[in-house]
Design a protein around this motif. Structure first.
Motif, PDB file in Angstrom:
ATOM      1  N   VAL A  49      -6.681 -17.840  -3.125  1.00  0.00           N
ATOM      2  CA  VAL A  49      -7.830 -18.620  -3.590  1.00  0.00           C
ATOM      3  C   VAL A  49      -8.979 -17.703  -3.984  1.00  0.00           C
ATOM      4  CG1 VAL A  49      -9.528 -20.384  -2.964  1.00  0.00           C
ATOM      5  CG2 VAL A  49      -7.139 -20.669  -2.303  1.00  0.00           C
ATOM      6  N   GLN A  50      -9.247 -16.682  -3.201  1.00  0.00           N
ATOM      7  CA  GLN A  50     -10.318 -15.746  -3.545  1.00  0.00           C
ATOM      8  C   GLN A  50      -9.982 -14.978  -4.823  1.00  0.00           C
ATOM      9  OE1 GLN A  50     -11.492 -13.353  -0.178  1.00  0.00           O
ATOM     10  NE2 GLN A  50     -11.779 -15.159   1.102  1.00  0.00           N
ATOM     11  N   GLN A  51      -8.713 -14.636  -5.011  1.00  0.00           N
ATOM     12  CA  GLN A  51      -8.319 -14.000  -6.268  1.00  0.00           C
ATOM     13  C   GLN A  51      -8.520 -14.969  -7.439  1.00  0.00           C
ATOM     14  OE1 GLN A  51      -4.640 -11.844  -6.586  1.00  0.00           O
ATOM     15  NE2 GLN A  51      -4.798 -11.014  -4.511  1.00  0.00           N
ATOM     16  N   ALA A  52      -8.186 -16.236  -7.230  1.00  0.00           N
ATOM     17  CA  ALA A  52      -8.364 -17.233  -8.290  1.00  0.00           C
ATOM     18  C   ALA A  52      -9.839 -17.390  -8.641  1.00  0.00           C
ATOM     19  CB  ALA A  52      -7.773 -18.576  -7.865  1.00  0.00           C
ATOM     20  N   GLU A  53     -10.697 -17.460  -7.637  1.00  0.00           N
ATOM     21  CA  GLU A  53     -12.136 -17.568  -7.905  1.00  0.00           C
ATOM     22  C   GLU A  53     -12.611 -16.420  -8.780  1.00  0.00           C
ATOM     23  OE1 GLU A  53     -13.657 -17.731  -3.913  1.00  0.00           O
ATOM     24  OE2 GLU A  53     -13.373 -19.902  -3.770  1.00  0.00           O
ATOM     25  N   ALA A  74     -11.166 -23.961 -24.613  1.00  0.00           N
ATOM     26  CA  ALA A  74     -10.303 -25.047 -25.077  1.00  0.00           C
ATOM     27  C   ALA A  74      -9.014 -25.142 -24.270  1.00  0.00           C
ATOM     28  CB  ALA A  74      -9.954 -24.842 -26.554  1.00  0.00           C
ATOM     29  N   LYS A  75      -8.512 -24.009 -23.763  1.00  0.00           N
ATOM     30  CA  LYS A  75      -7.202 -24.002 -23.100  1.00  0.00           C
ATOM     31  C   LYS A  75      -7.182 -22.942 -22.025  1.00  0.00           C
ATOM     32  CE  LYS A  75      -2.521 -24.631 -23.053  1.00  0.00           C
ATOM     33  NZ  LYS A  75      -2.120 -24.038 -21.799  1.00  0.00           N
ATOM     34  N   LEU A  76      -6.622 -23.303 -20.883  1.00  0.00           N
ATOM     35  CA  LEU A  76      -6.376 -22.368 -19.788  1.00  0.00           C
ATOM     36  C   LEU A  76      -4.886 -22.353 -19.479  1.00  0.00           C
ATOM     37  CD1 LEU A  76      -9.149 -23.382 -17.218  1.00  0.00           C
ATOM     38  CD2 LEU A  76      -9.078 -21.268 -18.551  1.00  0.00           C
ATOM     39  N   THR A  77      -4.383 -21.175 -19.164  1.00  0.00           N
ATOM     40  CA  THR A  77      -3.043 -21.057 -18.593  1.00  0.00           C
ATOM     41  C   THR A  77      -3.201 -20.307 -17.284  1.00  0.00           C
ATOM     42  OG1 THR A  77      -2.070 -20.998 -20.796  1.00  0.00           O
ATOM     43  CG2 THR A  77      -0.667 -20.318 -18.965  1.00  0.00           C
ATOM     44  N   ILE A  78      -2.731 -20.922 -16.208  1.00  0.00           N
ATOM     45  CA  ILE A  78      -2.917 -20.388 -14.857  1.00  0.00           C
ATOM     46  C   ILE A  78      -1.540 -20.056 -14.294  1.00  0.00           C
ATOM     47  CG2 ILE A  78      -3.828 -20.872 -12.554  1.00  0.00           C
ATOM     48  CD1 ILE A  78      -5.435 -23.207 -14.181  1.00  0.00           C
ATOM     49  N   PHE A  79      -1.342 -18.792 -13.942  1.00  0.00           N
ATOM     50  CA  PHE A  79      -0.086 -18.325 -13.364  1.00  0.00           C
ATOM     51  C   PHE A  79      -0.334 -18.019 -11.885  1.00  0.00           C
ATOM     52  CE2 PHE A  79      -0.336 -17.023 -17.777  1.00  0.00           C
ATOM     53  CZ  PHE A  79       0.898 -17.401 -18.291  1.00  0.00           C
ATOM     54  N   VAL A  80       0.512 -18.553 -11.016  1.00  0.00           N
ATOM     55  CA  VAL A  80       0.357 -18.330  -9.577  1.00  0.00           C
ATOM     56  C   VAL A  80       1.670 -17.795  -9.022  1.00  0.00           C
ATOM     57  CG1 VAL A  80      -0.220 -19.360  -7.354  1.00  0.00           C
ATOM     58  CG2 VAL A  80      -1.311 -20.197  -9.441  1.00  0.00           C
ATOM     59  N   GLN A  89      -4.744 -27.960  -4.881  1.00  0.00           N
ATOM     60  CA  GLN A  89      -6.132 -28.396  -4.714  1.00  0.00           C
ATOM     61  C   GLN A  89      -7.093 -27.229  -4.479  1.00  0.00           C
ATOM     62  OE1 GLN A  89      -7.523 -31.260  -5.528  1.00  0.00           O
ATOM     63  NE2 GLN A  89      -5.479 -31.873  -6.164  1.00  0.00           N
ATOM     64  N   PRO A  90      -6.773 -26.269  -3.597  1.00  0.00           N
ATOM     65  CA  PRO A  90      -7.687 -25.134  -3.445  1.00  0.00           C
ATOM     66  C   PRO A  90      -7.852 -24.321  -4.733  1.00  0.00           C
ATOM     67  CG  PRO A  90      -6.178 -25.229  -1.590  1.00  0.00           C
ATOM     68  CD  PRO A  90      -5.710 -26.254  -2.581  1.00  0.00           C
ATOM     69  N   LEU A  91      -6.790 -24.194  -5.517  1.00  0.00           N
ATOM     70  CA  LEU A  91      -6.893 -23.459  -6.775  1.00  0.00           C
ATOM     71  C   LEU A  91      -7.717 -24.225  -7.803  1.00  0.00           C
ATOM     72  CD1 LEU A  91      -3.285 -22.007  -6.951  1.00  0.00           C
ATOM     73  CD2 LEU A  91      -5.409 -20.763  -6.448  1.00  0.00           C
ATOM     74  N   LEU A  92      -7.588 -25.537  -7.824  1.00  0.00           N
ATOM     75  CA  LEU A  92      -8.425 -26.350  -8.712  1.00  0.00           C
ATOM     76  C   LEU A  92      -9.896 -26.270  -8.290  1.00  0.00           C
ATOM     77  CD1 LEU A  92      -6.080 -29.407  -9.207  1.00  0.00           C
ATOM     78  CD2 LEU A  92      -6.703 -27.681 -10.921  1.00  0.00           C
ATOM     79  N   ALA A  93     -10.135 -26.200  -7.000  1.00  0.00           N
ATOM     80  CA  ALA A  93     -11.507 -26.034  -6.510  1.00  0.00           C
ATOM     81  C   ALA A  93     -12.055 -24.666  -6.930  1.00  0.00           C
ATOM     82  CB  ALA A  93     -11.550 -26.190  -4.990  1.00  0.00           C
ATOM     83  N   ALA A  94     -11.193 -23.639  -6.918  1.00  0.00           N
ATOM     84  CA  ALA A  94     -11.621 -22.312  -7.374  1.00  0.00           C
ATOM     85  C   ALA A  94     -12.002 -22.366  -8.850  1.00  0.00           C
ATOM     86  CB  ALA A  94     -10.507 -21.295  -7.142  1.00  0.00           C
ATOM     87  N   ARG A  95     -11.222 -23.096  -9.647  1.00  0.00           N
ATOM     88  CA  ARG A  95     -11.569 -23.267 -11.058  1.00  0.00           C
ATOM     89  C   ARG A  95     -12.935 -23.930 -11.177  1.00  0.00           C
ATOM     90  NH1 ARG A  95      -8.466 -27.566 -14.666  1.00  0.00           N
ATOM     91  NH2 ARG A  95      -9.802 -28.889 -13.409  1.00  0.00           N
ATOM     92  N   GLY A  96     -13.150 -24.982 -10.394  1.00  0.00           N
ATOM     93  CA  GLY A  96     -14.418 -25.704 -10.434  1.00  0.00           C
ATOM     94  C   GLY A  96     -15.598 -24.851 -10.028  1.00  0.00           C
ATOM     95  N   ALA A  98     -16.121 -21.816 -10.703  1.00  0.00           N
ATOM     96  CA  ALA A  98     -16.514 -20.945 -11.809  1.00  0.00           C
ATOM     97  C   ALA A  98     -16.789 -21.700 -13.104  1.00  0.00           C
ATOM     98  CB  ALA A  98     -15.432 -19.892 -12.061  1.00  0.00           C
ATOM     99  N   LEU A  99     -16.071 -22.795 -13.329  1.00  0.00           N
ATOM    100  CA  LEU A  99     -16.156 -23.491 -14.612  1.00  0.00           C
ATOM    101  C   LEU A  99     -16.826 -24.853 -14.517  1.00  0.00           C
ATOM    102  CD1 LEU A  99     -12.599 -22.695 -16.035  1.00  0.00           C
ATOM    103  CD2 LEU A  99     -14.679 -21.317 -16.136  1.00  0.00           C
ATOM    104  N   GLY A 100     -17.258 -25.239 -13.332  1.00  0.00           N
ATOM    105  CA  GLY A 100     -17.889 -26.548 -13.161  1.00  0.00           C
ATOM    106  C   GLY A 100     -16.885 -27.657 -13.382  1.00  0.00           C
ATOM    107  N   ASP A 101     -17.337 -28.773 -13.932  1.00  0.00           N
ATOM    108  CA  ASP A 101     -16.425 -29.907 -14.105  1.00  0.00           C
ATOM    109  C   ASP A 101     -15.787 -29.942 -15.493  1.00  0.00           C
ATOM    110  OD1 ASP A 101     -18.608 -30.709 -15.579  1.00  0.00           O
ATOM    111  OD2 ASP A 101     -18.925 -32.584 -14.508  1.00  0.00           O
ATOM    112  N   HIS A 102     -15.895 -28.846 -16.247  1.00  0.00           N
ATOM    113  CA  HIS A 102     -15.230 -28.737 -17.548  1.00  0.00           C
ATOM    114  C   HIS A 102     -13.718 -28.713 -17.323  1.00  0.00           C
ATOM    115  CE1 HIS A 102     -14.575 -27.754 -21.700  1.00  0.00           C
ATOM    116  NE2 HIS A 102     -14.037 -26.586 -21.413  1.00  0.00           N
ATOM    117  N   LYS A 103     -12.997 -29.569 -18.021  1.00  0.00           N
ATOM    118  CA  LYS A 103     -11.550 -29.713 -17.823  1.00  0.00           C
ATOM    119  C   LYS A 103     -10.816 -29.533 -19.145  1.00  0.00           C
ATOM    120  CE  LYS A 103     -12.452 -32.923 -14.113  1.00  0.00           C
ATOM    121  NZ  LYS A 103     -12.645 -34.326 -13.819  1.00  0.00           N
ATOM    122  N   PRO A 104     -10.647 -28.285 -19.591  1.00  0.00           N
ATOM    123  CA  PRO A 104      -9.959 -28.055 -20.861  1.00  0.00           C
ATOM    124  C   PRO A 104      -8.463 -28.351 -20.735  1.00  0.00           C
ATOM    125  CG  PRO A 104     -10.343 -25.977 -19.755  1.00  0.00           C
ATOM    126  CD  PRO A 104     -11.040 -27.040 -18.938  1.00  0.00           C
TER     127      PRO A 104
END
Length: 130
Positions: A49-53, A74-80, A89-96, A98-104
Motif C-alpha cells: 500500500v505504501q508503494q502504491a501511494e 484519462a487512463k490508468l493501468t495498475i499492476f500488483v 480496497q487499500p490500493l484504491l484508497a492509495a489511489r484516492g 494521490a488522485l482524489g475522487d477522479h476515476k479515469p
C-alpha cells in the motif's frame, strides 16, 4: 479539464472507475510505469500500500510537471505483484490519496512479479493536456 469521463447507458457504472475517457486536448502524455521510488530513487517501503501511494504520487507529479492536473489523466493501468482480493480496497484508497475522487478509465492487473523483486506495484498513465 481536457478529459471527459463517461459511463454510457447500457454499460455497468462502476463506483471506482469510468468506462470511457474522451481526450479533448492537443497533447497526449504517456507516463511510464511508476513504482514506489521517491525522488531520490529510494524504495519507500516493502509494504504494497505504501508503494502504491508513492507510485500514484509519482504519476501525479509527472502530469503536473507538464502543467496538467490529475483531472487530465484519462487512463490508468495498475499492476500488483502477487495480488490478493483483500488488497483491492487499500490500493484504491492509495489511489484516492494521490488522485482524489477522479476515476479515469482503469485496468487493475494482478501479476506474478515486476522487474525487480522488491517492487510490488507499478502504475502507468495516459493523460490528455490542452
Amino acid at each position: 479539464m481536457s478529459v471527459e469521463l463517461i459511463n454510457p447507458e447500457g454499460l455497468y457504472e462502476p463506483p471506482v472507475y469510468t468506462q470511457l475517457a474522451v481526450g479533448r486536448g492537443s497533447r497526449v502524455v504517456f507516463v511510464s510505469g511508476q513504482v514506489g521510488y521517491d525522488a531520490e530513487g529510494k524504495l519507500v517501503s516493502d509494504d504494497v500500500v505504501q508503494q502504491a501511494e508513492q507510485a500514484f504520487r509519482n504519476v501525479r507529479t509527472a502530469v503536473e510537471a507538464l502543467g496538467g492536473s490529475v483531472l487530465d489523466i484519462a487512463k490508468l493501468t495498475i499492476f500488483v505483484a502477487g495480488h490478493r482480493p483483500e488488497l483491492a480496497q487499500p490500493l484504491l484508497a492509495a489511489r484516492g490519496s494521490a488522485l482524489g475522487d477522479h476515476k479515469p478509465a482503469s485496468t487493475f492487473l494482478g501479476v506474478e512479479k515486476l522487474i525487480r523483486p522488491e517492487l510490488l506495484v507499478e502504475v502507468e498513465a495516459i493523460a490528455v493536456l490542452d
